[in-house]
Design a protein around this motif. Structure first.
Motif, mmCIF file in Angstrom:
data_model
loop_
_atom_site.group_PDB
_atom_site.id
_atom_site.type_symbol
_atom_site.label_atom_id
_atom_site.label_comp_id
_atom_site.label_asym_id
_atom_site.label_seq_id
_atom_site.Cartn_x
_atom_site.Cartn_y
_atom_site.Cartn_z
ATOM 1 N N ASN A 1 44.090 21.397 -11.666
ATOM 2 C CA ASN A 1 44.292 20.924 -13.043
ATOM 3 C C ASN A 1 44.636 22.047 -14.011
ATOM 4 O O ASN A 1 44.180 22.054 -15.159
ATOM 5 N N SER A 2 45.414 23.004 -13.560
ATOM 6 C CA SER A 2 45.849 24.090 -14.439
ATOM 7 C C SER A 2 46.832 23.540 -15.478
ATOM 8 O O SER A 2 47.622 22.650 -15.165
ATOM 9 N N ASP A 3 46.767 24.080 -16.677
ATOM 10 C CA ASP A 3 47.720 23.683 -17.717
ATOM 11 C C ASP A 3 49.050 24.408 -17.547
ATOM 12 O O ASP A 3 50.089 23.904 -17.933
ATOM 13 N N TYR A 4 48.970 25.624 -17.020
ATOM 14 C CA TYR A 4 50.208 26.388 -16.846
ATOM 15 C C TYR A 4 50.044 27.444 -15.757
ATOM 16 O O TYR A 4 48.939 27.755 -15.335
ATOM 17 N N LYS B 1 42.242 27.694 -17.463
ATOM 18 C CA LYS B 1 43.200 26.602 -17.292
ATOM 19 C C LYS B 1 44.555 27.093 -16.787
ATOM 20 O O LYS B 1 45.552 26.382 -16.868
ATOM 21 N N LYS C 1 54.678 25.675 -18.253
ATOM 22 C CA LYS C 1 53.695 24.651 -18.604
ATOM 23 C C LYS C 1 53.779 23.512 -17.592
ATOM 24 O O LYS C 1 54.873 23.131 -17.181
ATOM 25 N N GLY D 1 52.721 19.521 -16.275
ATOM 26 C CA GLY D 1 52.321 18.200 -16.720
ATOM 27 C C GLY D 1 52.912 17.700 -17.989
ATOM 28 O O GLY D 1 53.572 18.285 -18.752
ATOM 29 N N LYS E 1 48.299 22.264 -9.629
ATOM 30 C CA LYS E 1 48.066 20.856 -10.003
ATOM 31 C C LYS E 1 46.725 20.367 -9.466
ATOM 32 O O LYS E 1 45.988 19.680 -10.170
#
Length: 173
Positions: free
Chosen positions: A124-127, A90, A171, A173, A121
């Protein structure tokens, strides 16, 4: 202001990638390191074989910044198992953002950085995370300005010299 375009590097770009890679790494670090250590790193880290493997790796991407037809900087990002440390599915790692000295302060680094954010983005990476040499104040301040926070340190080997990188994350989103 000069118009900068970004394009994803393919095998045809390998010589330009090698040239900008060696040039910007030398500009950034040669004053702080021995000639032998620099030569060893430049020969190994930017060999055609190594760059070919990296371009062919589906979990790594290079993006070149061009002013007209001249490559003035580049971005290297890694995902999944290709990340140098965390290997988090992620996450996206910015392994390198380098810009030719004559283009410092012209927004090229920011454009490359924004490309990394866009890709993170899309995936869909979290960070996003990265390692930056503790003595590279210019880069540290760039990442802090963009919201990155320090979370750890790790050792980066340049020839026979062990250097400390500050690990930073942002981070999303």
């Amino acid at each position: 202001m000069e118009r900068i375009t970004i394009h994803k590097a393919i095998l045809n770009d390998i010589e330009q990638l090698q040239k900008i890679g060696r040039e910007t790494f030398s500009e950034t670090f040669s004053s702080s390191n021995t000639e032998e250590n620099m030569k060893q790193y430049l020969d190994q880290g930017f060999s055609i074989d190594k760059l070919t493997d990296e371009i062919n790796n589906e979990n790594s991407e290079f993006h070149l910044a061009l002013s007209e037809t001249t490559v003035v900087g580049y971005l290297k990002i890694n995902f999944g198992a290709s990340q140098t440390e965390l290997k988090d599915e992620k996450a996206l790692e910015i392994e390198r953002i380098y810009v030719s000295k004559e283009f410092h302060g012209k927004g090229v680094g920011q454009i490359l950085y924004e490309k990394a954010i866009e890709i993170a983005k899309e995936k869909n990476s979290d960070y996003i995370w990265l390692g930056v040499w503790e003595e590279n104040a210019r880069a540290i301040s760039f990442y802090k300005k963009n919201g990155f926070v320090e979370f750890d340190k790790h050792i980066f080997r340049l020839g026979d010299d062990e250097q400390t990188d500050i690990m930073m994350a942002l981070k999303l989103g």
